[in-house]
Design a protein around this motif. Structure first.
Motif, PDB file in Angstrom:
ATOM      1  N   HIS A 113       0.537  -1.519   0.262  1.00 58.56           N
ATOM      2  CA  HIS A 113      -0.095  -0.125  -0.033  1.00 58.56           C
ATOM      3  C   HIS A 113       1.055   0.732  -0.186  1.00 58.56           C
ATOM      4  O   HIS A 113       0.841   1.960  -0.632  1.00 58.56           O
ATOM      5  N   LYS A 159      -6.579  -0.416  -1.413  1.00 62.15           N
ATOM      6  CA  LYS A 159      -4.842  -0.275  -1.844  1.00 62.15           C
ATOM      7  C   LYS A 159      -4.160  -1.926  -1.313  1.00 62.15           C
ATOM      8  O   LYS A 159      -3.454  -2.783  -2.054  1.00 62.15           O
ATOM      9  N   LEU A 196      -6.779  -0.520 -10.093  1.00 61.65           N
ATOM     10  CA  LEU A 196      -6.238   0.765  -9.514  1.00 61.65           C
ATOM     11  C   LEU A 196      -6.028   1.470 -10.451  1.00 61.65           C
ATOM     12  O   LEU A 196      -5.004   2.291 -10.589  1.00 61.65           O
TER      13      LEU A 196
END
Length: 364
Positions: A256, A273, A311
């Protein structure tokens, strides 16, 4: 090495428990400094004031959106100026962290009243500090946990369901990171090894979201409180909070932190994340394919990212992935709590492996 287990002083959860916040305040002080996010101040402060016991004074102050050193100092000065002997945080993670830090500076008790279940921050002694512009600055480890954490699930279900799913992403890391720390006997937030209790609660955290996550998310989407929703909120907030502080962090949270170097990544929530970091850690820690498929299936079922494209990183270069890995492997990060040899090149490869597995599942 001795074990240390960290807990909040009292944890209260249920439908409508915000009505009890005044009584909890009166137990700890006589004049409360209420720090609330703009939305919470507008929609929930009145409930607290209307149910406050006689004699309790509540001073209200709006949080200015960033948990910065400057904002913490501003809140501390206002708390002192008003001679408050208790701080209450009402809102999301940054509001609560600022309240914790301001209370620590003032030397007074603090009550956490989260309005979303997206992270395990309410129960912890950790405060993440940002610049006034919202850029990560540093982490403050306070000497004590909150005195009370009060979670009104009738408020939690009014927030977008994505917050709850993100909280499950954060909670997902708890057991996997705890297991790595247990094997290596790596230190927890207190600098000691985790206790039997901490590791058991970390395992229960995973089992709870695994068994009840989909049902809880469905309930949240319908804005209703169900037993499954109550279980998952407790897992996201209490079990994960105790688990990460008292059992330890490892690769998932380091990934992360590494992802913060990616332009535009801030539009994704912390737990989203972290969840991808868990998937990366499955390959790093040589988990069997059956477990890997189970975790990917869980993430897919509640809408958590399973590929780089999820993402916004579908065009990520090898150099960008190496930059992410290098950030994740900095000497002070939790990546080194993994019981395996670590290098940026190896982590970059594990990121590619996690992405490939996710793509394979998506493409059938």
């Amino acid at each position: 090495m001795n074990s240390i287990t960290l807990f909040p002083g009292r944890y209260i959860q249920g439908k409508g428990v915000l009505h009890d916040l005044g009584a909890e305040c009166a137990r700890l002080g006589s004049k409360a400094f209420l720090i609330a996010s703009p939305y919470s101040l507008k929609h929930y402060a009145r409930t607290i004031l209307e149910n406050a016991p006689e004699g309790l004074v509540i001073v209200q102050e709006q949080f200015n959106r960033e948990c910065s050193d400057e904002e913490i100092q501003r809140l501390h000065e206002l708390c002192a100026k008003n001679q408050c002997n208790l701080v209450v945080g009402l809102g999301g993670g940054k509001t609560l962290d600022a309240a914790k830090a301001a209370a620590h500076k003032a030397g007074v008790p603090v009550i956490m009243a989260p309005t979303i279940a997206s992270t395990d921050a309410p129960c912890s002694s950790v405060c993440v500090i940002y610049t006034p512009e919202g850029v990560f600055s540093w982490v403050d480890y306070l000497p004590r946990n909150p005195d009370v954490v009060l979670v009104d699930t009738s408020i939690i279900v009014k927030a977008p369901a994505r917050f709850l799913a993100s909280g499950m992403g954060d909670a997902l890391a708890t057991w996997f990171e705890a297991e790595s720390c247990r094997i290596k006997r790596a230190p927890n937030i207190a600098g000691a090894v985790g206790s039997m209790t901490a590791y058991a609660l970390a395992r229960l955290c995973w089992e709870t979201i695994r068994d009840y996550g989909v049902s809880a998310l469905s309930a949240c989407e319908a804005n209703v409180v169900t037993p499954a929703l109550e279980r998952v909120v407790e897992a996201n907030t209490l079990l994960s909070g105790i688990g990460f502080e008292s059992a330890g962090l490892a690769a998932a949270h380091a990934i992360h932190n590494g992802l913060t170097v990616v332009p535009g990544i801030n539009r994704f929530y912390h737990g989203e994340k972290v969840a991808f970091g868990v998937l990366v850690s499955l390959f790093l820690t040589e988990k069997p394919p059956s477990l890997i498929d189970e975790i990917y299936g869980f993430c897919e079922s509640i809408g958590l990212p399973t590929t780089l494209a999820d993402l916004g990183m579908e065009n990520a270069s090898d150099q960008l992935l190496l930059d992410v890995a290098e950030k994740a492997c900095t000497p002070e990060d939790s990546m080194h709590n993994e019981p395996f040899d670590i290098s940026p090149a190896k982590i970059a490869d594990m990121i590619k492996a996690a992405d490939a597995w996710g793509l394979k599942r998506k493409n059938g």
